[in-house]
Structures are given as structure tokens and as C-alpha cells.
Design a protein around this motif. Sequence first.
Motif, mmCIF file in Angstrom:
data_model
loop_
_atom_site.group_PDB
_atom_site.id
_atom_site.type_symbol
_atom_site.label_atom_id
_atom_site.label_comp_id
_atom_site.label_asym_id
_atom_site.label_seq_id
_atom_site.Cartn_x
_atom_site.Cartn_y
_atom_site.Cartn_z
ATOM 1 N N ILE A 1 -36.770 -25.507 53.520
ATOM 2 C CA ILE A 1 -37.894 -25.934 52.684
ATOM 3 C C ILE A 1 -37.565 -25.719 51.215
ATOM 4 O O ILE A 1 -37.850 -26.569 50.357
ATOM 5 C CB ILE A 1 -39.175 -25.167 53.065
ATOM 6 C CG1 ILE A 1 -39.526 -25.408 54.545
ATOM 7 C CG2 ILE A 1 -40.330 -25.559 52.165
ATOM 8 C CD1 ILE A 1 -39.802 -26.866 54.863
ATOM 9 N N LEU A 2 -36.942 -24.582 50.901
ATOM 10 C CA LEU A 2 -36.541 -24.326 49.522
ATOM 11 C C LEU A 2 -35.534 -25.365 49.043
ATOM 12 O O LEU A 2 -35.613 -25.859 47.912
ATOM 13 C CB LEU A 2 -35.953 -22.917 49.401
ATOM 14 C CG LEU A 2 -36.912 -21.752 49.662
ATOM 15 C CD1 LEU A 2 -36.162 -20.420 49.580
ATOM 16 C CD2 LEU A 2 -38.080 -21.764 48.679
ATOM 17 N N LEU B 1 -37.717 -29.965 42.170
ATOM 18 C CA LEU B 1 -37.288 -29.155 41.032
ATOM 19 C C LEU B 1 -36.190 -29.838 40.220
ATOM 20 O O LEU B 1 -36.223 -29.805 38.986
ATOM 21 C CB LEU B 1 -36.805 -27.785 41.520
ATOM 22 C CG LEU B 1 -36.411 -26.796 40.417
ATOM 23 C CD1 LEU B 1 -37.594 -26.513 39.504
ATOM 24 C CD2 LEU B 1 -35.866 -25.500 41.018
ATOM 25 N N ALA B 2 -35.204 -30.450 40.882
ATOM 26 C CA ALA B 2 -34.093 -31.067 40.151
ATOM 27 C C ALA B 2 -34.577 -32.156 39.192
ATOM 28 O O ALA B 2 -34.194 -32.151 38.008
ATOM 29 C CB ALA B 2 -33.050 -31.613 41.135
ATOM 30 N N VAL C 1 -30.093 -25.613 38.989
ATOM 31 C CA VAL C 1 -31.145 -25.735 40.004
ATOM 32 C C VAL C 1 -30.849 -24.813 41.184
ATOM 33 O O VAL C 1 -31.736 -24.106 41.690
ATOM 34 C CB VAL C 1 -31.270 -27.198 40.461
ATOM 35 C CG1 VAL C 1 -32.268 -27.327 41.608
ATOM 36 C CG2 VAL C 1 -31.665 -28.094 39.305
ATOM 37 N N VAL C 2 -29.584 -24.816 41.621
ATOM 38 C CA VAL C 2 -29.209 -23.962 42.759
ATOM 39 C C VAL C 2 -29.388 -22.494 42.405
ATOM 40 O O VAL C 2 -29.882 -21.699 43.218
ATOM 41 C CB VAL C 2 -27.755 -24.246 43.184
ATOM 42 C CG1 VAL C 2 -27.301 -23.256 44.249
ATOM 43 C CG2 VAL C 2 -27.635 -25.662 43.715
ATOM 44 N N GLY C 3 -28.992 -22.105 41.184
ATOM 45 C CA GLY C 3 -29.144 -20.711 40.786
ATOM 46 C C GLY C 3 -30.596 -20.270 40.780
ATOM 47 O O GLY C 3 -30.923 -19.163 41.238
ATOM 48 N N MET C 4 -31.485 -21.140 40.296
ATOM 49 C CA MET C 4 -32.905 -20.789 40.261
ATOM 50 C C MET C 4 -33.471 -20.637 41.668
ATOM 51 O O MET C 4 -34.170 -19.664 41.976
ATOM 52 C CB MET C 4 -33.676 -21.862 39.492
ATOM 53 C CG MET C 4 -33.343 -21.923 38.007
ATOM 54 S SD MET C 4 -33.958 -23.416 37.195
ATOM 55 C CE MET C 4 -35.725 -23.210 37.429
#
Length: 758
Positions: A508-509, A517-518, A611-614
Amino acid sequence: MAENTIEKGVIPAADSSVAIRRRRWREMKDKMARFFVTGGGLMVIVAIVLIFFYLLYVVLPLFGGADIRAKKQYEMAAEDVVHVMLDEYNEVGLSLDHDAQLRFFNAQTGDVIATPELPLPTDAGVSSFAAGSLSEGVFAYGFDDGRALMFNESYRISYPEGTTRLITPEIEYPLGQDLVVVDAQGQSLTQLATQFDDDMATFVALTVDNRLVLTRVEKKVNFLDDTQVELTVSHRDLPVSNVKNITSFRMDKDQRDLFVAYNNGDISFLNIQRLNAINLIQTVSAVPEGVDITSMELLAGGISLLVGRSDGQIDQWFPVRDESNNYTLQLIRSFDKQTAPIRRILPEQSRKGFMTLDDNGEVGVYHTTAHRTLMVEDLFENGEAHMALSPRKNGLLVVGNGGNTQFFEVDNKHPEISWHSLWEKVWYENRSGPEYIWQSTSADNNFEPKLSLSPLTFGTIKAAFYAMLVAVPLAIMGAIFTAYFMSPKMRGIVKPTIEIMEALPTVILGFLAGLWLAPLVEGNLPGVFAIFIMTPIMIILVAWLWSRLPQSIRTRIPDGWEAAVLIPVVVLVGFVSMQMSVPLEGLLFDGDMPAWLESVGIGYDQRNSLVVGMVMGFAVIPTIFSITEDAIFSVPKQLTIGSLALGATQWQTLVKVVLLTASPGIFSAVMIGLGRAVGETMIVLMATGNTPIMDFNIFEGFRALSANIAVEMPESEVNSSHYRVLFLAALVLFMATFIFNTIAELVRQRLRNKYSSL
């Protein structure tokens, strides 16, 4: 009497037996618990060990060498053989001799199956022979009147008895049975090269009067009547000098490039794609002085040229595009395990491997991409033999000039894998230099697999780095405040809330990161960075202002609830930053920050490391926070009270006592969070572009080991090199996690021993 016994502390017999039974029952439960806990722990260890050995079992065959085993040997009536072929089932062989006599025979016994007759001219003799690419199976005989005949082998497979396979060999004529005029002057063709692909054929011939001529035949078929074929023949003399010194020449399967070798060791590289624009691109000195070119063949795909030398070395050359966008022939790599002159080079049909035969009878097995010598073995008395490798690379047919024939089984399943191809830069065909590339599949059968694990490992490290960059400060600082400064009631709300975040499915994330988000980050990039910059500044500013407020106002907030004041501040900073994103972008970045980044040489991909880091940091925070908070909260209260009683401030007590005592637990939390980040799959799969590039740019994507396994494992062929390399990637992840955990445990024990006396 009983009352007196009880008063004296004597337990009645009945009560004593009950106590004994209860004690025995407790002991039994304790033993059972100890047994199951110990057994469960041992089973976990056994399971981990079994996983490790299973991964190792699948991976080990990648690094095995080649093996050639003699299976059949027989005599065959074959004189002056010029070429040998073998079908993919290792059942039917084909020999072609200098007089244009063809024999299909049983590759296991030598029994003749068929001897097809070619439509040879009665007024001309055979003067040369040429074999085209292995994938097309095309051959041509040249005659002393300047003409040539092209034909190809084919195999018709049937099952007349239901289960028994019957292979019927046939000869076909892609240009028809009429001979093609190769030399318009009618001179004898002393050497010949040919290729056929789709509806075009090309002949290159050396004539007896020392001319190098090219003939192209274009085939047109009437779509209304397939039997009506029109051939258009074009001739051209090739612009080369020293024709009388030519020793051999080879043409690529796409009929674009021609390589001509001379007796002085030079090789000329010509572009022959367009007849009206044929040009000599380059002439290179391919061997040092005193060394001769003894053989020359094109690797599968027709891009690389393999040059066998008189000193036993084999060189790989292929065209490379230079800075001026021109192709030049360059030496890429060499193989020097043999010492005698190389007489035969036998490329594999669909891989970048090849076999060689030298004058001493040694057979070498090599692979170019892996830069790997798999075997060099003395199998024959000399190099006077012709070899054929089956399309499946598991059978080798060798026919000597006297008719002595041998069939060998070949075991060479994973030649493209080596330490060099997995972890080092490799110079692939059609590339301008050595690179790290992962590209496992292609629609082309002659594709060169690029199986470097370096960009995937780099992507895994990159994802973990940015995730930990976000998670570690927030999780540890939040845990310190929650455990040491926050009121018990507020802690009872905050801690379970953060811990329940860990229950959110990563799929889901990843879904939210990729689809929501992206695009949000891309459209509001200045606002996102404003949040990162302004949030800590505003928190420090509000804290300073709070300390300057009158005591009467500050006492209205109970001790330990001060953090609640920061909640509206953080929300307000986020809201204002996002609202100011568009004006900031127009003022500072010409209205488009991603495009501005591209203009200054910083690539931007919508699904990127930011985005991945967040998102992955958000996923890792609960793990690090929970363990750190427990470690800090579990510090004995007497240590804190004692430090405060001796005059230390709360911050001095926190830094000098609490954090040191809790450091083993904090370190364990960070390492467990790192392990979670390294092994994360769904977030990095859905929130990145899955591009296997090596770039630490936070605005570029990547491909991680775990995501690559998830993407490619379902489509990989079982037990193929691709399949086993994916298991190797899993083994790398396994070993990395094991090493991280081992180091973490060693450091944790040292910290515990060092600070346990506090």
C-alpha cells in the motif's frame, strides 16, 4: 490437636501433597517451555542454514567450467571435407566436400541418410566454398566461370509413430536453383563469402585475376503467386589495395560490414551496406610483427570479429563509435591460454562463446562477454579437422580429413557468468566503453546478456541510504523525547500510534508512493524542500520563543505535554510551504524546477530516490523508534535520579548516562532498521523507475536486488543462467543481512560490556 499443628507451622499431609504436585507441575511447565523455546530457536537456525545451502546449491553451477566427453567414434567415407554441420538434436550431421558432394548422416553411427545432388554446372568446376551465418545455415559454392550456387540445409521433423521423432534433412535454394553471376568478367572465384537474410543475398569473392568483387541479389516475390520470383543482381568492385595479399575475408550476417585480412597481419574494415556508398573505414594492424593471422570468424550476431593468431592467442575486435560519431575497429579483449597456431574458430550459434582448435590438437572453450577460458584440453593429434557444434551447444562433431569422425557430449551450461561479468565493468558490443549494465533479456536471439549485479547492489545501497537518512534522525530523536521527556499519559498515546504504523502493508505504501506522492513531489518540488528546511528552523524558533514566555503561561501546559504545541506548528509549516511552492518555482526556477534541474545537468525522474527515501523511511521509522524507545525507557531510574541528585542537568544526564546505557539497544534498532531497508521489495518496486543505473543523484531512480528478483523471477527459465543469477542476487542479500547482523551483535555486546557498570 490440628490447630496446634497449624500454629506450630506444620503443614498437614494433605496440604503438603497438593503443594508438591503444584511444584512438580510448575517444574514440568518450565521444562516444556524451555524445551519448546530452545527447539524453536534451533529450528530457526536450521531453517536459515538450509536456506543458505539451498541458495548455494542453485548458484554453484554458475561457476563450473566446460567438459567435453567422447561418446562415439567411427570411420566415414569423406574426403576433402570443407565444412561440417550438426542438427540441434545431435542426430543428423552434414558434411560438404570440395567437389560439392553432400552427405547427411547419422551423427551417432555414421550411417548415410541422404546424399542430395546439387544442380552443378557441367561446364565449370568448383573453385571455392563459403558458409554463411550459423543461424541461417546458408552455403555457397563458387565456380571457375565466375558464378556461384547458394543453398541451405533444413530439417523437417515428424512423428510418424506418435512418439518417435523422425528428422528428414533437406536442401533448399533461397535464390532458386539457377547459378548467380558473381563476377561479371567470368573469372574464377578463388575465395568466397556469402550471407542471406530475408530477401537479400550478398556474395564477396576474390577472383583469380586479383580483384575483390561484391554482388548483391535482391529477391522479390509476387504476393499473388509465390512461385514468381524476380532477382535483381548488382555488381561492384571493392575499394581495397594489395588484393593479391588477401588471405581471408568475412561478412556479417546483416550484410553491412566486411573484414578483410592480409598476409602482413592487417585487417581492413569496410562498410558495404549501400552499394553506391561502399567505403573503406579503417585498416588496422591486428597482430604484432612476426605473428600471422591464421584464422578469422565472426561471433554470433556478426558484430565481433575473432582473430586467431600463430602464437595461439585469440583476439576479439568490434566496431566502436567514437566522439565524432564514426565507427572504428578496436581490440576489446584477448585469450592467450593456447600456444600453437589457431586453425579453427567455431562460434556458438546463439551465445557469445566459441571453440578453437590449434595445430597441436588442443581444443579451447571460451566466452567473450565473461572474458572466461572454460577449458583448454588436448583432444586430437593435430589441427587438421573440421568441427560442428550443435545449436543447443551440447554436442560436438569432429571430422578428420581421412574420414575419422568423433562425436562428443559438451557440458557448458553457464559460460557467460564470471566474476568479471558480475561485478566489473564489461565492454559490451555496440557500446562505447566498459560499463556496468543489467539487461537480462531481449527479442534478439543473438542478444548479449548483460548480467552485472553491481548496479543492482548499488541501487539497494542507495535505497537503504536515503531511507535511513530520513528514518534514523526522526526515529531516534522522537524515541528520546518520548521515553525521557514526555508525560506517561501522552507517551501512552504516541508510542502505540507510531508502533501501529508498522502494520501498514508495504504494498500500500508503494502504491501510494508511485501513484500519489511521486506526482505530488514533482509538481511541488520547491515546497517539499521548503518543508525539509523550514520545519527544523521553526521548531527551534518556537522552542526558543516558548522559553521566553512568562512562567504563568508556560505552567498552563502540564510537564511532558510541551510537544503538543509543536503539532500545529509542523502542520502550518507544511501547509504554507506547499502553498508557496508555485510562486517559489516561478521566481527561482523559471516555473519548472525539474526542467531547470535537467538544464543544469541534473537528471530528474518522477519516481526517484527522494520519493523512495521518504516512503521507505516512513516504513522503517516504527521499527527503529520502538526498539530505541524501549531501550531508553528501560534505563534504571536510580541512574537518572542519582545523576540529577549529584547536580547534573536533565540534558547532561541524558547524554552522559541514559544514552550511553541504552546505546546497545539504540545500535540494534538502527541495524534492524537497516536490514529492513536493504530487504524491502514492494516500495522500491513500485516507487522507482526500476532503472538499473549507478548514479547517487537523489532525483534519479534505481533498481534494487530485491525488486529485480520480484520482477524477473517469474519470467526466467528454470535452471538457466538468468535464473541462477537471480538466486545469486538473493544469496548476496542473504549474506549482506547476515554480515550486518553479525557486526551489529558484536558491537552491541561490546557496548553492553562497556556501559553495563554504569
